[in-house]
Design a protein around this motif. Structure first.
Motif, mmCIF file in Angstrom:
data_model
loop_
_atom_site.group_PDB
_atom_site.id
_atom_site.type_symbol
_atom_site.label_atom_id
_atom_site.label_comp_id
_atom_site.label_asym_id
_atom_site.label_seq_id
_atom_site.Cartn_x
_atom_site.Cartn_y
_atom_site.Cartn_z
ATOM 1 N N ARG A 51 -64.887 35.820 -1.075
ATOM 2 C CA ARG A 51 -63.821 35.044 -1.705
ATOM 3 C C ARG A 51 -63.538 35.554 -3.113
ATOM 4 N N ARG A 67 -61.025 37.592 -2.899
ATOM 5 C CA ARG A 67 -59.972 36.785 -2.287
ATOM 6 C C ARG A 67 -59.786 37.056 -0.796
ATOM 7 N N ASP A 120 -65.442 33.060 4.757
ATOM 8 C CA ASP A 120 -66.419 32.154 4.146
ATOM 9 C C ASP A 120 -67.743 32.532 4.788
ATOM 10 N N ASP A 127 -75.304 30.104 2.642
ATOM 11 C CA ASP A 127 -73.890 29.891 2.976
ATOM 12 C C ASP A 127 -73.104 29.938 1.673
ATOM 13 N N ASP A 128 -73.084 28.848 0.965
ATOM 14 C CA ASP A 128 -72.349 28.831 -0.292
ATOM 15 C C ASP A 128 -73.321 28.948 -1.451
ATOM 16 N N PRO A 135 -67.677 29.673 -2.098
ATOM 17 C CA PRO A 135 -67.968 30.011 -0.695
ATOM 18 C C PRO A 135 -68.829 31.264 -0.520
ATOM 19 N N HIS A 142 -68.585 31.439 8.475
ATOM 20 C CA HIS A 142 -69.130 30.089 8.591
ATOM 21 C C HIS A 142 -68.548 29.307 9.762
ATOM 22 N N LEU A 143 -67.253 29.503 10.017
ATOM 23 C CA LEU A 143 -66.621 28.797 11.137
ATOM 24 C C LEU A 143 -66.408 29.747 12.320
#
Lengths: 823, 779
Positions: B355, B358, B362, B379-380, B385, B406-407
């Motif tokens: 991120r 950009r 995530d 993860d974060d 993120p 992540h998703l």
């Protein structure tokens, strides 16, 4: 003393088993001489239970015989029939007892009618010990010992606590036998156990004497203690099903009686007569009261649901009570579609005739408000009234269904159920705006409801980029999420089962926590934009049982334990909910749609489906669900069916037979127009639009996205505050402040002034008569009656431009019930 | 007061007012807020007092030159800016310097297309405002406003639309854009984007020749007069991510520009030797140049580009540490793996950068042994993120890093860099905010001084530091202290000579070890909070270097009267501050400590009032106050047509342990019975003369008199007079105030605590008689 005992035992016998003495008493339909009088028009005879198995030497089974007359009325003829049974079993009163292992048949004859039930007898030499789980625990329920007001209270009563309605047998066993050594249970002198002395009133007991010392229940308790007060909580078979006979009863005339018998089925395959242990209830005592032993007595004309509760199961029978000797002639109206067939069938059983079909004017206003939330315009009125096509009503329905406002009405409904609402410091406006848009888009573009629900429940992602995840953003706790899902999509309220087994439904705490397990793995994290939350499947986290902390495996409500190892649990659940086989979803959605148009659901409240709240017309209920599935969850098609039915198009004027009926759709229900629609109608007829925050001028109240935004008018008229998923949130009950607001408040008066409708029409050259007609047509969808015109004309006399007088007329019309209600 | 004096004073005030015209200028916004590069733009600068003698604009980035600046009125100035043709498009921080101060930072936005302005009404889809394809529109979205613009494009042409709304830093504005065809069908739409956060962009190929309508609105139809935007509509390339997203300092990197509808394009970029705070690359091709750039990382590690397939431990892309493993999670569910050797005990910082460049990814980062056993996962990190793992190698061997979304999403722009480097000795330096959410402006008055606080947090090392500004305007010097190894804050005093020219200078703050034994990475940046969300969440900030300006002299100066005696722990002291008010100025001067050393609290509300030249600042310490010599500064603020600030010279405040300790007895008495309360005294620091001891905290009805002790006392005894109605009960908060006098200054100790119990006297024995209650009160 002897006499007293005799009377006592006599009384007890009556209580415990009517059947034993039934033949000596004077039951209806029997001549004083004791010879049964056969009712002439009996069409059939049935014996219940239809199959009997006696499984040990102490087993027994009560039996009843029910005759059905040609007109559908049922008669309890248990005492009138001639019973015959030979060989393995014998009949004592109406109780069948084992004699020897083997098989036989129980036969009943009533006039020319015969009925029989096969009987199987095994293990007559066995005499099983008293079971804590199946003999002792049910006594606490039957005796009311574990009710909320007594020992079932969370703090117990007088120092002794039982789990409410018996949700925790292991805990109850512990408290009985271990919490206070020897006092509650005295193994050496069972009669000295508090358990025994309290219930029999031998020592002071706040709850009084619950059972007589020589009653069967007291004996069970004593025998259990005498046998060592053993627990079989872990090993006892579970109750899988309870049956209540007869399944459907139609009683004629006040005072008619019907005996009910309850049979429990266990996981080891055994069955048992639980008439002594089950709790009998009626949801309408005035029509059909039922006593502790299952004898129902007919009261006033109406409908009741007679229930038996045993273990965690509640089952019921539909019981109709008809007045005796009423002449009933059904109207010969051809049904418009399946709805009318099913509604009609029920009405005929109830000996009710429906009201006639409403006028075109009534239909146009009714269907416009219901389908698109708007009043018909003058043009729409003229076109419709001048249309001579016999299909014009159906065409009108089709036309309205294609309008955007239809989607907005249903988006509003879903937004209420899904609680679309910003909450300061927790839920921002933007995700709610996007969520609301998502809902509207789903309905506007005709996404099938099952697909919409799958998208909603299985959603993962950001609350901006995947607005459906806001479902999990609005409610963050696992348990409430599960409760909401059950209530919104299955119409079932699970809330009770969080802390104890549901008292009036089948749901146990195990069911509750197994169901919440579907939502225990929801992960949440804040996205880069703090207003956005990302919902994801974190693949860990379990739902733990409140009583013993067990990690519960996900299990569908009343169904299987699915394999969730490889999938998002929520998606698995969504698939189950929306599967055509699911017994709750389609019928619930269909019932909500039905309730919107008919003012009352087939099950009412629509989101309180439970055994003890059955459908007023089960066939109709099932059919509506089946049709929705058949239509691939196309909302519009179901609405079309409903709006085209005679049931929907009936007049609200009652007739002699249906004036007291509100649940069988014999006439149209007069309904207060919901708050948002009412305000939109008011704005539309006065030509004075409202300004809502975040929406452009002229936007309608049904388009307000945020449940947190409201106006005085909307709040007063019962706009849903969207704090719960309950369908009861939008209120349409009239209140004093509503009346005052309309009479004295700014809404009506200011809008008339702002809209300048009267002035505009007069300036355009309309005469006062035309203006009055226009006002009536705009507001009420009809022309003024002769008398109304005449009375109004007296008001303005000969004035050419009686602005003030006509404004008064306008004001009066807007304050009339006819404007506020959809009739 | 004589009449003459009063007239003089009044005249003096007038004089002062004209000499010191306007302090604390503000820059609220710019009109327009941007311009096309290669052009000259006239910009109205709007803000309190900015029009009063504006002299200079400080540009934080190269490429813009101030041609002229002049006053419009007190609160507006007009600046003519020349933007170089090669100026980097995007955000440029600026501050305006007037004769009396420096404004806050605001951003000016350089575009690549000719500029235009929206003209209402353009809110009807059917009647949009026509503009040429290749325009930057400056507009505003008021409440419920929608702006429509129509362009013409040929089939196959690229239409790129980018909006700068939130990034203009004016208000919490969340724009949404859409490209619609004439039939109102959506060709593309964008609300938020990883690249632009709340701002939006679309880049599509025109499906047919014809008109396209660009819709511009606030996401949820909110907006206000400050919701201004710059909408860039053109054929320019608008990629989403540059892959591999960075390289080594000074290196020339070949970038793949991902997300362009015309397909992946390649571009070469030479990375600077000294990385700036925010390095961006703006895509450019024959169709135009993007309005804003793509961020690139500059770190000292070799790029290792992933080689697909690399989903398994065995086929993981190999590299040698330190390395920047670069890859793309190209499709949903994709997993990338990297493998490397490491030795036991080594510490590696694993930064998964996605991120930050950009990318929409995530990421989740996992480290495992080559055997597959997972060692750590992230993860974060730090509320963002991107992932971070500090990895201590458990044993010699091979290790594998996994990268997934992540998703489990993925796509052609899901690029990332897994930067694995040795932890660096670094100092994170912050110029402390004078008031919360306000970046501190450093303005030194001619012939005067100002002071700021700096926080320097050490990473991976300890020791004493020299901290200071790297560059200062001519005639400005700094004084500071050595930052002790156990502390992270220090005051910096900046002084300007009376002759120092009015000037502004960009600068940084640096830190180095006093023994210079190891080089330190200095990380200094000043945060300007531009937009905050609810609960003051940071929504949009600008990070830049610091700035120092020299401003006109102030009509007053202050100094601390050097304390001659220490302040003890659990003690109090009055710090005297003296002002020198120049003739004509007699306003209130608010004075306070620049900072409070740990354990010390100072009064924040003290002022030298009109007609006064002196004030005292009460100081108190708790028992844990750090005992050492502290270099303190008092800062002063006054309203001289705006707030002006100055500071005293350094003074030394010694915080010392208490000179005596006391042991209190627990004593009891009855109402009406006096007693002597004796407290044992132990000397720890000898003092000369007699010290006054007062016993404080006595209950109502109990009185005593102050006592004295000397360096030889071992006890202090207070005769207590206990009245007959003295309050009964346990009184547990007795303490002594011991005042030692040292060098003529009091050294005030608070020493506690003792307990005194007062009982009610027992009732006299009674014999109950018939008819008379036993209490004996009936007679």
């Amino acid at each position: 003393m002897k006499i007293f005992r005799f009377v006592l035992s006599f009384g007890l016998l009556i209580c415990a088993n009517h059947f034993a003495l039934a033949k000596t008493s004077s039951a209806p339909g029997e001549t004083p001489a004791g010879k049964p009088e056969v009712v002439a028009d009996v069409a059939s005879l049935a014996v219940y239970p239809s199959e009997i198995v006696l499984e040990d030497g102490d087993d027994y089974q009560g039996v009843i015989a029910v005759a059905t007359r040609a007109n559908g009325v049922t008669l309890d003829v248990s005492d009138q029939v001639e019973w015959v049974v030979e060989g393995s079993a014998r009949l004592e009163g109406n109780r069948l007892l084992p004699v020897a292992d083997g098989a036989t048949v129980l036969r009943a004859s009533y006039g020319t009618h015969q009925a029989e039930a096969p009987v199987k007898v095994v293990g007559v030499t066995n005499h099983p010990a008293v079971s804590f789980r199946h003999d002792v625990m049910p006594i606490f329920l039957r005796g009311g010992c574990n009710a909320g007001g007594c020992h079932g209270s969370s703090r117990g009563k007088d120092g002794f606590r039982l789990s409410l309605f018996g949700f925790d047998p292991a805990g109850d066993y512990f408290r009985l036998t271990r919490e206070q050594a020897v006092r509650r249970v005295n193994l050496s002198i069972p009669e000295e156990s508090l358990l025994f002395t309290k219930v029999t009133g031998k020592v002071p007991h706040t709850g009084g004497k619950t059972f007589e010392p020589d009653s069967v229940h007291a004996k069970t308790l004593r025998d259990w203690v005498a046998a060592g007060a053993q627990s079989d909580v872990a090993t006892a078979p579970t109750v899988t099903k309870v049956e209540l006979f007869p399944p459907r009863v139609v009683m004629e005339g006040e005072g008619a009686k019907q005996r009910f018998i309850a049979v429990a089925h266990y996981s080891d395959g055994r069955t048992r007569d639980v008439g002594d242990l089950a709790l009998f209830m009626s949801n309408n005592e005035s029509s059909a009261a039922i006593d502790a032993d299952g004898l129902a007595t007919a009261g006033a004309r109406g409908e009741a649901f007679v229930m038996a509760r045993f273990d965690t199961h509640t089952v019921g029978s539909q019981t109709l009570v008809l007045p005796a000797g009423v002449e009933f002639k059904p109207t010969g109206e051809a049904p418009a579609n399946y709805i009318d067939e099913l509604v009609g069938a029920k009405l005929r059983t109830m000996r009710i005739n429906p009201s006639g079909i409403c006028t075109d004017e009534e239909f146009l206003r009714r269907v416009s408000v219901d389908v698109v939330g708007r009043l018909p315009t003058r043009d729409e009125y003229d076109v419709f009234m001048n249309d001579s096509n016999p299909q014009k009503r159906a065409q009108k329905v089709d036309e309205l269904l294609e309008r955007k406002e239809f989607a907005e009405i249903w988006a509003l409904k879903w937004s209420e159920l899904l609680m679309v609402k910003s909450v300061p410091n927790r839920i921002e406006y933007k995700p709610m705006f996007l969520y609301s848009q998502w809902i509207t888009r789903q309905i506007a573009s005709g996404v099938p409801l099952d697909e919409m629900v799958r998208n909603l429940l299985g959603a993962s992602g950001g609350s901006f980029s995947s607005p459906a995840v806001n479902f999990y953003q609005i409610e963050e706790t696992t348990q409430k999420t599960a409760e909401n899902v059950a209530q919104v999509f299955l119409g079932t309220r699970l809330q009770c089962a969080q802390c104890h087994n549901h008292p009036f439904d089948r749901w146990t705490m195990d069911d509750y926590y197994s169901f919440t397990a579907f939502f225990s793995q929801i992960g949440r994290k804040t996205a880069e934009d703090y207003r956005e939350t990302i919902i994801f499947d974190q693949r860990s986290g379990e739902a733990t049982h409140l009583v013993d902390g067990r990690a519960m495996k996900p299990k569908f409500l009343g169904d299987a334990e699915p394999d969730v190892s490889k999938r998002d649990r929520r998606a698995v659940l969504a698939d189950w909910i929306t599967a055509p086989e699911n017994p709750y979803f389609a019928v619930n959605v269909a019932n909500r749609v039905w309730a919107h148009f008919m003012g009352v659901g087939v099950i009412e409240p629509v989101d309180d489906v439970r055994v003890s709240n059955p459908a007023s017309n089960p066939d109709l209920h099932a059919k509506l669900g089946a049709k929705l599935i058949e239509y691939k969850y196309d909302l519009r098609q179901l609405v079309r069916d409903i709006c085209n039915s005679h049931a929907y198009q009936r007049s609200s004027e009652p007739n002699e037979t249906n004036s007291t009926d509100t649940r069988n759709f014999a006439r149209a229900q007069v309904r207060r127009i919901p708050a948002e629609v009412l305000l939109d109608c008011l704005c539309a007829v006065t030509g004075a639009p409202e300004k809502y925050p975040g929406l452009p001028m002229g936007a309608r109240a049904v388009q307000i996205v945020d449940g947190g935004l409201s106006t005085y008018f909307l709040t007063t008229f019962g706009r849903a505050p969207r704090t719960t998923v309950c369908a009861c949130e939008p209120k349409t009950e009239p209140t004093l402040s509503q009346a005052l607001h309309l009479l004295n408040g700014s809404a009506v008066h200011d809008k008339i002034n702002e809209g300048k409708l009267v002035e505009t029409m007069l300036d355009a050259g309309k005469n006062p008569i035309e203006v009055v007609e226009e006002i009536y047509l705009r507001c009420l969808g009809r022309k003024p009656t002769e008398m109304e015109s005449q009375r109004i004309a007296e008001l303005y006399g000969t004035a050419e431009k009686p602005v003030a007088e006509l404004q008064d007329v306008f004001w009066a019309v807007l304050n009339s019930r006819e404007f506020l209600f959809n009739k | 007061m004589s009449k003459f004096f009063m007239i003089c004073t009044a005249l003096g005030c007038l004089f002062a007012a004209s000499a010191v015209e306007a302090a604390s200028p503000r820059l609220d916004h710019l009109q327009p807020q941007g311009g096309q590069r290669g052009t000259e733009v006239a910009v109205t600068l709007i803000g309190g007092r900015i029009g009063q003698d504006p002299q200079q604009i400080l540009f934080y980035d190269p490429g813009i030159e101030l041609k002229a600046i002049e006053r419009i009125d007190d609160n507006q100035a007009k600046a003519t800016l020349a933007i170089a043709p090669d100026c980097q498009p995007g955000i440029h921080g600026i501050r305006v310097r007037t004769a009396t101060g420096l404004t806050n930072l605001r951003t000016f936005h350089v575009g690549t297309l000719p500029e235009s302005t929206e003209s209402e009404p353009n809110g009807d889809f059917a009647a949009p405002q026509a503009i040429p394809l290749g325009t930057t529109v400056n507009g505003v979205i008021t409440n419920e406003d929608v702006d429509y613009f129509v362009i013409e494009a040929k089939e196959g042409e690229r239409i790129s639309v980018e909006v700068e709304g939130l990034r203009l830093g004016r208000t919490f504005f969340d724009p949404a854009i859409a490209i619609l065809d004439e039939e109102r069908f959506e060709v593309a739409a964008s609300d938020d984007s990883p690249l632009m956060q709340q701002d939006a962009f679309c880049s599509v190929i025109a499906p047919k020749t014809g008109k396209y309508i660009i819709e511009m609105r606030e996401t949820s139809y909110r907006g206000n007069d400050a919701s201004t935007y710059r909408l860039h509509i053109g054929k320019f390339p608008r990629p989403g991510v540059a892959f591999p997203g960075g390289g080594k300092p000074g290196e020339e990197v070949e970038l793949k520009l991902l997300g362009d509808p015309l397909g992946e394009k390649l571009a070469k970029v030479k990375l600077p030797e000294t990385p700036p705070l925010d390095f961006r690359f703006a895509a450019e091709d024959e169709a135009g140049a993007a309005a804003t750039g793509l961020p690139l990382r500059i770190i000292d590690a070799t790029n290792v580009i992933e080689v697909e397939p690399n989903q398994k431990v065995d086929n993981a892309t190999r590299g040698e540490l330190p390395a920047a493993f670069c890859g793309v999670i190209e499709k949903p569910g994709d997993l990338d793996r990297y493998r490397f050797a490491a030795k036991k005990g080594e510490v590696w910082e694993m930064n998964l950068v996605a991120r930050e460049i950009r990318s929409p990814l995530d990421a989740i980062l996992r480290v495992r042994k080559a055997s597959g056993e997972q060692l750590a996962a992230s993860d974060d990190n730090a509320g963002k993120p991107d992932s971070y793992i500090r990895f201590t190698v458990p044993e010699d061997g091979e290790y594998v890093c996994d990268v997934v979304d992540h998703l489990k999403q993925g796509g052609p722009t899901y690029a990332y860099r897994l930067e694995i480097t040795k932890p660096r000795l670094a100092v994170d330096i912050v110029l402390e905010e004078r008031s919360q959410f306000e970046a501190t402006e450093v303005v030194v008055p001619q012939g005067g001084q100002t002071a700021v606080m700096v926080t320097a947090n050490r990473a991976e090392f300890g020791g004493e530091l020299n901290v200071g500004f790297s560059a200062l305007p001519d005639g400005v010097t700094q004084e500071t202290v050595v930052l002790a190894a156990d502390y992270n804050r220090l005051p910096v005093l900046l002084k300007a000579t009376p002759e120092a020219a009015l000037a502004g200078q960009l600068t940084t703050i640096t830190a180095e070890l006093t023994d210079k034994s190891q080089p330190l990475l200095n990380r200094f940046r000043q945060q300007t909070w531009l937009i905050r969300g609810s609960n003051n969440v940071n929504v949009w900030s600008h990070y830049a270097k610091g700035a120092v300006a020299v401003a006109q002299p102030l009509p007053f100066a202050i100094k601390i009267v050097q304390p001659k005696a220490p302040l003890v722990q659990s003690g109090s002291k009055e710090l005297r501050v003296v002002a020198e008010k120049k003739e004509g100025f007699d306003g209130r001067i608010a004075v306070r400590m620049l900072y409070d050393p740990p354990g010390l609290s100072s009064h924040q509300g003290i002022g030298i009032e009109a007609g006064q030249t002196e004030a005292v600042i009460p100081l108190t310490t708790n028992p844990q106050a750090w005992a050492r010599d502290w270099k303190i500064i008092v800062v002063a603020e006054a309203d001289v047509n705006g707030t002006v600030r100055t500071a005293s010279e350094f003074a030394t405040l010694k915080i010392a342990p208490q000179y005596v300790t006391m042991a209190y007895p627990t004593t009891a008495t009855e109402q009406g019975k006096g007693l002597d309360y004796a407290i044992a005294v132990t000397q720890t620091t000898p003092f000369s003369g007699a010290a006054k001891v007062e016993l404080v905290g006595l209950p109502p009805g109990v009185t005593t008199t102050p006592q004295e002790i000397t360096k030889d006392s071992t006890e202090v005894k207070f005769p207590l007079q206990v009245a007959a109605d003295a309050r009964v009960g346990h009184h547990k908060s007795l303490y002594c105030v011991v005042t030692v006098v040292e060098n003529g200054e009091p050294v005030v100790h608070t020493i506690g605590t003792g307990e005194l119990r007062i009982d009610a006297p027992l009732p006299p024995p009674q014999t109950a008689q018939e008819g008379i209650p036993a209490t004996g009160e009936s007679s």
